[in-house]
Design an enzyme around this catalytic site. Structure first.
Site, mmCIF file in Angstrom:
data_model
loop_
_atom_site.group_PDB
_atom_site.id
_atom_site.type_symbol
_atom_site.label_atom_id
_atom_site.label_comp_id
_atom_site.label_asym_id
_atom_site.label_seq_id
_atom_site.Cartn_x
_atom_site.Cartn_y
_atom_site.Cartn_z
ATOM 1 N N GLU A 118 1.189 -1.436 4.368
ATOM 2 C CA GLU A 118 1.792 -2.420 3.456
ATOM 3 C C GLU A 118 1.504 -1.907 2.044
ATOM 4 O O GLU A 118 0.448 -2.167 1.482
ATOM 5 C CB GLU A 118 1.201 -3.803 3.691
ATOM 6 C CG GLU A 118 1.920 -4.925 2.947
ATOM 7 C CD GLU A 118 1.215 -5.366 1.675
ATOM 8 O OE1 GLU A 118 1.917 -5.704 0.705
ATOM 9 O OE2 GLU A 118 -0.033 -5.375 1.650
ATOM 10 N N ASP A 122 -3.298 -3.718 5.365
ATOM 11 C CA ASP A 122 -2.989 -4.595 4.238
ATOM 12 C C ASP A 122 -3.343 -3.954 2.897
ATOM 13 O O ASP A 122 -4.334 -3.229 2.773
ATOM 14 C CB ASP A 122 -3.778 -5.903 4.410
ATOM 15 C CG ASP A 122 -3.604 -6.853 3.253
ATOM 16 O OD1 ASP A 122 -2.465 -7.276 3.005
ATOM 17 O OD2 ASP A 122 -4.610 -7.161 2.585
#
EC number: 2.4.1.18
Length: 635
Positions: free
Chosen positions: A362, A308
């Site tokens: 990401e 993330d």
């Protein structure tokens, strides 16, 4: 020292190279001198004293003091006669006169929120039964395989009638057959480390090794993953090494000083998120985080990690305010060199231990080589989320078809950089929350056009180069954006247009999975060819997708307007007959049924740079897919 923790363990941990530090840090059941109990080990370099307190000693640690075993702050001791399942914390004595309590950073289980203590566990007795799956993954190249991910937030996919959450075991009975029947290849779970606040969705954690107790015991999660593998579904975990929450019982100022976060508050603070950044240059933090990645992969058999917020890690001034004094690295740039070095190290270690892991970044930056190997100067991921494609495509799709011709570059530009990284195309939870509206409600027009546009969006995504991801509920055509406090609007399946959307997504997924031209060469220039990217006035694009073998080719026609066109010429590569094999405008999907029935013979006349062309019908707001003759052979 003792047999449980060695001088070598201590050395590697402080060097930032102990990649299984969870095997000795934290609490571990053991028998010493015929007495059962627990070893406790914690890193608190600036503490003057550390005690273990819990319900087993009435939270009085007077006789449960740990011994300092390294000059760099490891504390350790064995205590007998402590029962499994007991709640505990560390009582930290630091510079102040008042000691404070901290949950164990390496705890394997925690109390159910709002309680915050760690829980003593015993060695797992779970018996895995996924050997065949794991062996099959070693024999495949993920770059050449179909990857179509169903992203799930466990707490709001489905709930009981009284609003209580499904357990991991209950999800195994319902979520797995649901996802498999829809034709997905993987499930991606939003973060499962323990977190105090439900609405952080797991992105602000206190327990990186502690499987959240909201949904059951750690063994229950293993059961869920095992069942996924038995059903030929891979499982990816959303993993959050970029930042952590500030709750008092967590990592923040763990020993009274910043040891997990940067000491410089300008580097530590993620102000827009109210969180703290890990100190990526600190060796013990590297041991903590890299061990955590391997913990999920090794102990829980996850097939991959979606890392993330990589952009927030890579830039020192990620969330600085305008006009604020900037931070610079030693070369005068704004990149966080320590974070980049950490990510390279992370990927090298993961692929050394688990070579077939999916490591997905990401990342919204334009930093190159995110998915290039570290020996070539890259960060070493094998996939990157294509945030540029997502933003451009949604920007285009949200516009009234009348105005789309003025933004045609949103369709054509992403191909310019498609082969610069190994991309995944995401339509994730981030696009359907916080006032962004659901995917269906982003679409312009009346109800029929909204559904047609959404089918077109999904079809375009599935035929565009790159692996795929869709957030849960996208298959239902939800009107409301993601309601993270409630389950999905399952009642919509009883309405014709929503059921038709569900059927469309299911058929599209299975079509994708069985067409090698749509996934084998996702990351090779050979796999894509423009036939006509220039029809701006009619907002029509035509392209070709190729697989590895001769004859593995499809021609894709996308019409982004509600107009129907007849006898539309499309240049084709070979003489012979062409057949429509998929059409999003079919009436069974809620479309107007403007289909191309039968076979279409090519004409020996040049068009779109090819020596042949076919004449077809172009359905409104739809995608049409045509099979080609066997390469070079007329049929």
């Amino acid at each position: 020292m003792n047999e449980f923790i060695t001088e070598h363990d201590i050395y590697l941990f402080h060097q930032g190279t102990h990649y299984f530090s969870y095997q000795f840090l934290g609490s571990h059941s053991a028998t010493v001198d015929f007495k059962k109990g627990y070893f406790f080990t914690v890193w608190a370099p600036n503490a003057s004293e550390v005690r273990v307190v819990g319900d087993f000693n009435k939270w009085d640690g007077s006789h449960f003091k740990l011994d300092k075993i390294s000059n760099q702050g490891l504390w350790h001791r064995f205590f007998p006669s402590i029962p499994a399942g007991s709640s505990y914390k560390y009582e930290i004595h630091s510079g102040s006169d008042i000691p404070f309590l901290k949950a164990d950073p390496y705890a394997f289980q925690s109390e159910i929120r709002p309680a915050t203590a760690s829980v003593l566990t015993t060695d797992s007795t779970f018996q895995w039964d996924d050997t065949q799956w794991r062996r099959s993954q070693k024999e495949t190249n993920p770059l050449k395989m179909p990857i179509n991910i169903y992203e799930v937030h466990i707490g709001s996919w489905r709930t009981h009638a009284d609003g209580t959450l499904y357990s991991y075991k209950e999800l195994a009975k319902e979520l797995i057959p649901y996802v498999k029947s829809l034709g997905y290849t993987h499930i991606e779970l939003l973060p499962l480390g323990e977190h105090p606040f439900d609405l952080s969705w797991g992105y602000q954690q206190t327990g990186y090794y502690s499987v959240t107790s909201r949904y059951g015991h750690p063994n229950d999660l293993k059961y869920f993953i095992n069942e996924c593998h038995l059903n030929e579904l891979g499982v990816i975990l959303d993993w959050v090494p970029g930042h952590f929450c500030k709750d008092d019982h967590g990592l923040r100022l763990f020993d009274g000083t910043p040891i997990y976060e940067y000491a410089d508050p300008r580097k530590a603070e993620k102000r827009n998120w109210g969180t703290l950044t890990f100190d990526f240059g600190r060796p013990e933090v590297q041991s903590f985080l890299i061990s955590n990645a391997l913990y999920w992969l090794k102990e829980f058999h996850f097939d991959g990690l979606r890392v993330d917020a990589v952009a927030s890690m890579l830039y020192l001034n990620f969330d600085n305010y305008d006009g604020e004094e900037k931070l610079y690295n030693s070369y005068g740039g704004e990149e966080n060199l320590e974070a980049a070095a950490f990510l390279r190290k992370l990927n090298e270690v993961v692929f050394d231990y688990k070579p077939h892991t999916l490591m997905m970044a990401e990342d919204s930056t334009d930093i190159p080589l995110i998915t290039s190997p570290t020996y070539a100067g890259g960060l070493g991921f094998n996939f990157k989320w294509n945030m540029g494609w997502m933003n451009d495509t949604l920007d285009f799709m949200e516009r009234d078809p009348v105005y789309r011709k003025w933004h045609h570059q949103c369709l054509t530009f992403p191909i310019m950089y498609t082969y610069s990284e190994n991309f995944l195309l995401p339509l994730s939870h981030d696009e359907v929350v916080h006032g962004k509206k659901s995917l269906l409600n982003k679409m312009p027009g009346d109800q029929w056009q909204q559904f047609a546009n959404l089918r077109l969006l999904y079809g375009y995504m599935m035929t565009h180069p790159g692996k795929k991801l869709l957030f849960m509920g996208g298959e239902l055509g939800l009107y409301s954006e993601w309601k993270d406090k409630e389950q999905l609007d399952w009642h919509l399946i009883d309405y014709p247009l929503h059921k038709a959307m569900f059927d469309f997504v299911k058929d599209l997924n299975h079509f994708y999975k069985h067409e090698p031209s749509l996934f084998e060469c996702d990351h090779k220039v050979h796999g894509f060819e423009w036939i006509d990217p220039h029809n701006i006035d009619q907002s029509i694009i035509v392209f070709l997708r190729r697989g590895d073998l001769a004859g593995e080719e499809l021609i894709i026609v996308c019409n982004f307007t509600p107009n129907v066109y007849y006898d539309y010429k499309v240049g084709v590569p070979y003489p012979g007959t062409y057949k429509e094999v998929f059409n999003s405008d079919a009436d069974k999907y809620g479309g107007s049924n403007q289909l191309n029935v039968g076979r279409y013979f090519s004409f020996p006349e040049k068009w779109h740079g090819h020596n042949q062309h076919i004449k077809i019908k172009i359905p409104p707001l739809a995608i049409s897919v045509f099979s080609t003759p066997t390469k070079g052979v007329s049929t």
